[in-house]
Design a protein around this motif. Structure first.
Motif, mmCIF file in Angstrom:
data_model
loop_
_atom_site.group_PDB
_atom_site.id
_atom_site.type_symbol
_atom_site.label_atom_id
_atom_site.label_comp_id
_atom_site.label_asym_id
_atom_site.label_seq_id
_atom_site.Cartn_x
_atom_site.Cartn_y
_atom_site.Cartn_z
ATOM 1 N N ASN A 199 0.818 -1.210 0.000
ATOM 2 C CA ASN A 199 0.000 0.000 0.000
ATOM 3 C C ASN A 199 0.855 1.265 0.000
ATOM 4 N N LEU A 200 1.919 1.252 0.808
ATOM 5 C CA LEU A 200 2.765 2.454 0.900
ATOM 6 C C LEU A 200 3.527 2.718 -0.406
ATOM 7 N N PHE A 201 3.916 1.661 -1.103
ATOM 8 C CA PHE A 201 4.554 1.840 -2.416
ATOM 9 C C PHE A 201 3.523 2.310 -3.440
ATOM 10 N N GLU A 202 2.345 1.681 -3.380
ATOM 11 C CA GLU A 202 1.286 2.018 -4.332
ATOM 12 C C GLU A 202 0.882 3.484 -4.208
ATOM 13 N N ASN A 203 0.825 3.975 -2.991
ATOM 14 C CA ASN A 203 0.437 5.370 -2.758
ATOM 15 C C ASN A 203 1.609 6.346 -2.852
ATOM 16 N N HIS A 204 2.731 5.855 -3.296
ATOM 17 C CA HIS A 204 3.935 6.682 -3.458
ATOM 18 C C HIS A 204 4.401 7.321 -2.165
ATOM 19 N N LYS A 205 4.110 6.661 -1.055
ATOM 20 C CA LYS A 205 4.654 7.121 0.224
ATOM 21 C C LYS A 205 6.106 6.653 0.333
ATOM 22 N N LEU A 206 6.400 5.521 -0.273
ATOM 23 C CA LEU A 206 7.750 4.959 -0.190
ATOM 24 C C LEU A 206 8.290 4.586 -1.565
ATOM 25 N N ASP A 207 9.611 4.727 -1.713
ATOM 26 C CA ASP A 207 10.315 4.195 -2.888
ATOM 27 C C ASP A 207 11.267 3.075 -2.483
ATOM 28 N N ALA A 208 11.579 3.036 -1.186
ATOM 29 C CA ALA A 208 12.453 1.976 -0.680
ATOM 30 C C ALA A 208 12.162 1.791 0.795
ATOM 31 N N CYS A 209 12.294 0.566 1.276
ATOM 32 C CA CYS A 209 12.157 0.392 2.724
ATOM 33 C C CYS A 209 12.805 -0.906 3.180
ATOM 34 N N LEU A 210 13.120 -0.908 4.461
ATOM 35 C CA LEU A 210 13.549 -2.154 5.089
ATOM 36 C C LEU A 210 12.309 -2.772 5.701
ATOM 37 N N LEU A 211 12.088 -4.050 5.420
ATOM 38 C CA LEU A 211 10.941 -4.746 5.978
ATOM 39 C C LEU A 211 11.458 -5.994 6.685
ATOM 40 N N MET A 238 14.877 -7.296 4.996
ATOM 41 C CA MET A 238 15.091 -7.231 3.552
ATOM 42 C C MET A 238 14.934 -5.802 3.056
ATOM 43 N N LEU A 239 15.624 -5.532 1.969
ATOM 44 C CA LEU A 239 15.523 -4.210 1.348
ATOM 45 C C LEU A 239 14.578 -4.304 0.158
ATOM 46 N N LEU A 240 13.512 -3.518 0.211
ATOM 47 C CA LEU A 240 12.573 -3.449 -0.906
ATOM 48 C C LEU A 240 12.796 -2.139 -1.647
ATOM 49 N N GLU A 241 12.835 -2.223 -2.968
ATOM 50 C CA GLU A 241 13.008 -1.010 -3.772
ATOM 51 C C GLU A 241 11.990 -0.996 -4.902
ATOM 52 N N ARG A 242 11.519 0.191 -5.214
ATOM 53 C CA ARG A 242 10.505 0.344 -6.257
ATOM 54 C C ARG A 242 11.014 -0.163 -7.605
ATOM 55 N N THR A 243 10.140 -0.824 -8.328
ATOM 56 C CA THR A 243 10.463 -1.266 -9.680
ATOM 57 C C THR A 243 9.199 -1.176 -10.530
ATOM 58 N N GLU A 244 9.397 -1.032 -11.817
ATOM 59 C CA GLU A 244 8.240 -0.918 -12.709
ATOM 60 C C GLU A 244 7.579 -2.272 -12.926
ATOM 61 N N LYS A 245 8.390 -3.310 -12.774
ATOM 62 C CA LYS A 245 7.887 -4.647 -13.090
ATOM 63 C C LYS A 245 6.968 -5.184 -11.984
ATOM 64 N N GLN A 246 6.409 -6.333 -12.226
ATOM 65 C CA GLN A 246 5.511 -6.979 -11.268
ATOM 66 C C GLN A 246 6.196 -7.147 -9.917
ATOM 67 N N GLY A 247 7.455 -7.601 -9.981
ATOM 68 C CA GLY A 247 8.255 -7.583 -8.764
ATOM 69 C C GLY A 247 8.006 -8.691 -7.764
ATOM 70 N N PHE A 248 8.159 -8.309 -6.530
ATOM 71 C CA PHE A 248 8.280 -9.229 -5.409
ATOM 72 C C PHE A 248 6.905 -9.511 -4.790
ATOM 73 N N THR A 249 6.516 -10.765 -4.731
ATOM 74 C CA THR A 249 5.180 -11.092 -4.246
ATOM 75 C C THR A 249 5.199 -11.581 -2.793
ATOM 76 N N GLN A 250 3.978 -11.677 -2.259
ATOM 77 C CA GLN A 250 3.763 -12.211 -0.917
ATOM 78 C C GLN A 250 4.362 -13.618 -0.796
ATOM 79 N N ASN A 251 4.188 -14.412 -1.854
ATOM 80 C CA ASN A 251 4.716 -15.782 -1.827
ATOM 81 C C ASN A 251 6.233 -15.813 -1.821
ATOM 82 N N ASN A 252 6.848 -14.882 -2.561
ATOM 83 C CA ASN A 252 8.312 -14.784 -2.535
ATOM 84 C C ASN A 252 8.776 -14.557 -1.102
ATOM 85 N N LEU A 253 8.094 -13.651 -0.427
ATOM 86 C CA LEU A 253 8.460 -13.317 0.953
ATOM 87 C C LEU A 253 8.313 -14.540 1.860
ATOM 88 N N LYS A 254 7.194 -15.233 1.688
ATOM 89 C CA LYS A 254 6.954 -16.443 2.495
ATOM 90 C C LYS A 254 8.060 -17.471 2.270
#
Lengths: 211, 388
Positions: free
Chosen positions: A156-168, A183-199
């Motif tokens: 949500n925070l990436f979608e709303n442009h509140k964040l471009d990068a974060c530690l989660l 982990m370090l998350l960074e904004r990307t144009e592509k589909q990117g990192f999913t909930q399942n990847n995290l799991k």
């Protein structure tokens, strides 16, 4: 939406970076010694570190492992870099220490240096100070890392442009045990990192360090 | 994007029980803070705001007459407040599309004290345990989320609830926040020398520190206007990245949070009619806030601090102050800043000196706290275009 650039896991006296073992300490060492070993290994010179409680130390070191080679503020606006961290026991060790200064009314000396470390978000504050993060910060308390919720919130925070990068992640210290997953998350144009990847990453780390 | 309405407000403070009683005393300029001599809370007399415990226990018993299970005071407060919110909103809250978010800094921390720990299990001191107990009590389908971000927790809980509904993951989010007075907290703030021995004086030239307080509050955020047309239009959280126990000298951190909320709401700064400030009455906080308001361009709005009425209630503060300010907005009234007489911050703010009629359509609530955290949230009172 975002990609995971790097992840680290620190538990049971092993430090793993992107699943690769980076450091290992003798099983018999307590975490005070382990944290000291990591601090040394990172070649740090940061006097504030020595004032921190163990929760802040663990969060600080974990962030340091990820960020030492990539200062994020040179890539993103500081107010678009944040932290989304889970934890179970809050600052239990420091809470007990502060409480113990109150039991004897004849020598009643609660210390402000202890008291400030009885808030779990001081850990995230320390990371923000060190790395110049000024964006969204959240510290959630849950007995186990709530992967779905943390991922949804980050999304949500990436979608709303509140964040471009974060530690989660999840940083926890209790009695004689500790665990840190970051982990370090960074904004990307592509589909990117999913909930399942995290799991999958979380499950893999747990398996590797328990096995 | 879905609109997110703030429904079913309820709160208990030193002023009383429920919105009506609290609002009556807020408008009347009555404070619930007083000198407290209780060796279980602090060896010396100190000035703070306490809930009437005897009245609370009677209220609890009458609301849950058949309940046989015991709960620590902190959890009792949350149970009662949440129940009141649910009764007012009449939603089916046990479904997958309802989430409960709790905000608290220290939860059951009093159970660490030998005198108070009783027979509670050791884990009961942890906030995740309280969350588990409360989830079971109400039979909620989702794990309860706990936000513990020092003094911004209450505003941040509203912000998170807002985002979760916006993203369509939940239809309803119950937000509840509480913190209680304990020797742990009182002694800690005393050691910081941040308490005023008398009534606190927000934004005043003579201000010396804060008064602590205890409170609980709750509301239901929903995509439907169930009991209220007030909705959230933007929010922002930031960090000073400067110091763990002192606010930024320039106000740049809080400014970022306010700016983030304004950008999201897509409104100009001068559209903010009223600001419910954090206004703890510590020297640094109030000065920092005044600078942040100027940086954000909202300095022409009317500003108040409610801390003189019920103290600084930590994890509950941002929530109950939002709820009271929303109520005042709905009634087109302002609440005066109790304790303020002579302007004492460097920016010329319009601090409310009397409670009076005032048209408020856009309300800003801010909070700042230890760890360098700042939060801002914007509420709008929609008069015309929402069908109830």
């Amino acid at each position: 939406m975002f990609k995971c650039s790097q992840h680290i896991y620190l538990s049971k006296n092993q430090l793993l970076v992107d699943f690769q073992k980076q450091l290992e300490f003798e099983k018999s060492l307590n975490y005070a010694k382990v944290f000291k070993g990591i601090y040394k290994d990172l070649g740090l010179d940061y006097p504030k570190y020595f004032k921190m409680d163990y929760l802040s130390k663990l969060g600080f070191l974990s962030a340091e492992v990820i960020l030492k080679d990539q200062p994020l503020t040179s890539k993103y606006a500081s107010e678009k870099i944040g932290l989304i961290i889970g934890n179970a026991s809050s600052t239990y060790l420091m809470d007990s220490k502060h409480q113990s200064t109150l039991s004897d009314k004849t020598s009643y000396f609660p210390s402000p240096a202890n008291f400030v470390y009885t808030l779990p978000n001081i850990m995230t504050g320390e990371i923000c100070i060190r790395h110049g993060f000024k964006g969204e910060n959240a510290l959630f308390i849950s007995q186990k890392m709530d992967i779905d919720f943390l991922w949804n919130y980050a999304y949500n925070l990436f979608e709303n442009h509140k964040l471009d990068a974060c530690l989660l992640g999840y940083v926890e210290v209790k009695d004689d045990d500790y665990e840190s997953f970051l982990m370090l998350l960074e904004r990307t144009e592509k589909q990117g990192f999913t909930q399942n990847n995290l799991k999958n990453i979380c499950t893999t780390y747990k398996k590797e360090t328990n096995g | 994007m879905n609109k997110v309405f703030v429904n079913g407000s309820y709160l208990i403070s030193s002023l009383g029980f429920g919105m009506e009683e609290n609002m009556k005393k807020l408008y009347a300029g009555e404070s619930g803070s007083c000198a407290i001599s209780d060796p279980n809370l602090y060896p010396d007399t100190f000035f703070a705001s306490k809930i009437d415990v005897a009245r609370f226990q009677a209220e609890f018993k009458s609301l849950f007459p058949t309940n046989k299970i015991e709960f620590p005071f902190f959890e009792q407060l949350l149970l009662l407040s949440i129940q009141k919110t649910l009764i007012e909103c009449k939603i089916d809250f046990q479904t997958k599309d309802t989430l409960l978010i709790l905000s608290s800094t220290k939860g059951n921390i009093n159970l660490l004290d030998e005198k108070e720990k009783g027979n509670w299990e050791k884990d009961r001191v942890f906030l995740w345990k309280s969350a588990e107990v409360i989830q079971a009590f109400f039979g909620l389908a989702n794990p309860v989320q706990v936000i513990s971000n020092a003094c911004i927790s209450g505003v941040e809980a509203l912000s998170i609830g807002y985002r979760m509904i916006q993203s369509g993951i939940y239809k309803n989010v119950i937000v509840a926040g509480a913190d209680i007075l304990s020797e742990f907290v009182v002694s800690g703030f005393q050691s910081f020398q941040s308490l005023d021995a008398e009534m606190c004086k927000p934004f005043d030239s003579e201000r010396i520190g804060l008064n602590l307080g205890e409170a609980v509050g709750s509301c239901l955020l929903s995509e439907l206007p169930i009991t209220s047309k007030v909705h959230i239009i933007g929010s922002g959280i930031s960090n000073d990245a400067n110091h763990i126990s002192g606010p930024s000298r320039t106000g740049d951190g809080l400014y970022l949070a306010i700016n983030s909320a304004l950008n999201e709401a897509e409104i100009p700064a001068n559209q903010v009619d009223f600001i419910s400030a954090h206004g703890t009455a510590t020297n640094y906080n109030d000065e920092m806030e005044s600078k942040a308001f100027q940086l954000a361009g909202v300095q022409n709005a009317q500003v108040n601090s409610i801390k003189g009425y019920w103290g600084h209630t930590l994890g509950a503060a941002g929530l109950i102050e939002s709820l009271a300010s929303i109520e005042a907005m709905k009634q087109n009234k302002s609440i005066k800043t109790l304790g303020y007489s002579k302007h004492g911050v460097s920016v010329d703010l319009k601090i409310t000196k009397e409670s009076k009629s005032l048209e408020i359509n856009t309300l800003l609530k801010t909070a700042s706290g230890f760890g360098g955290a700042n939060a801002a949230i914007l509420f709008k009172n929609e008069i015309d275009d929402v069908q109830m």
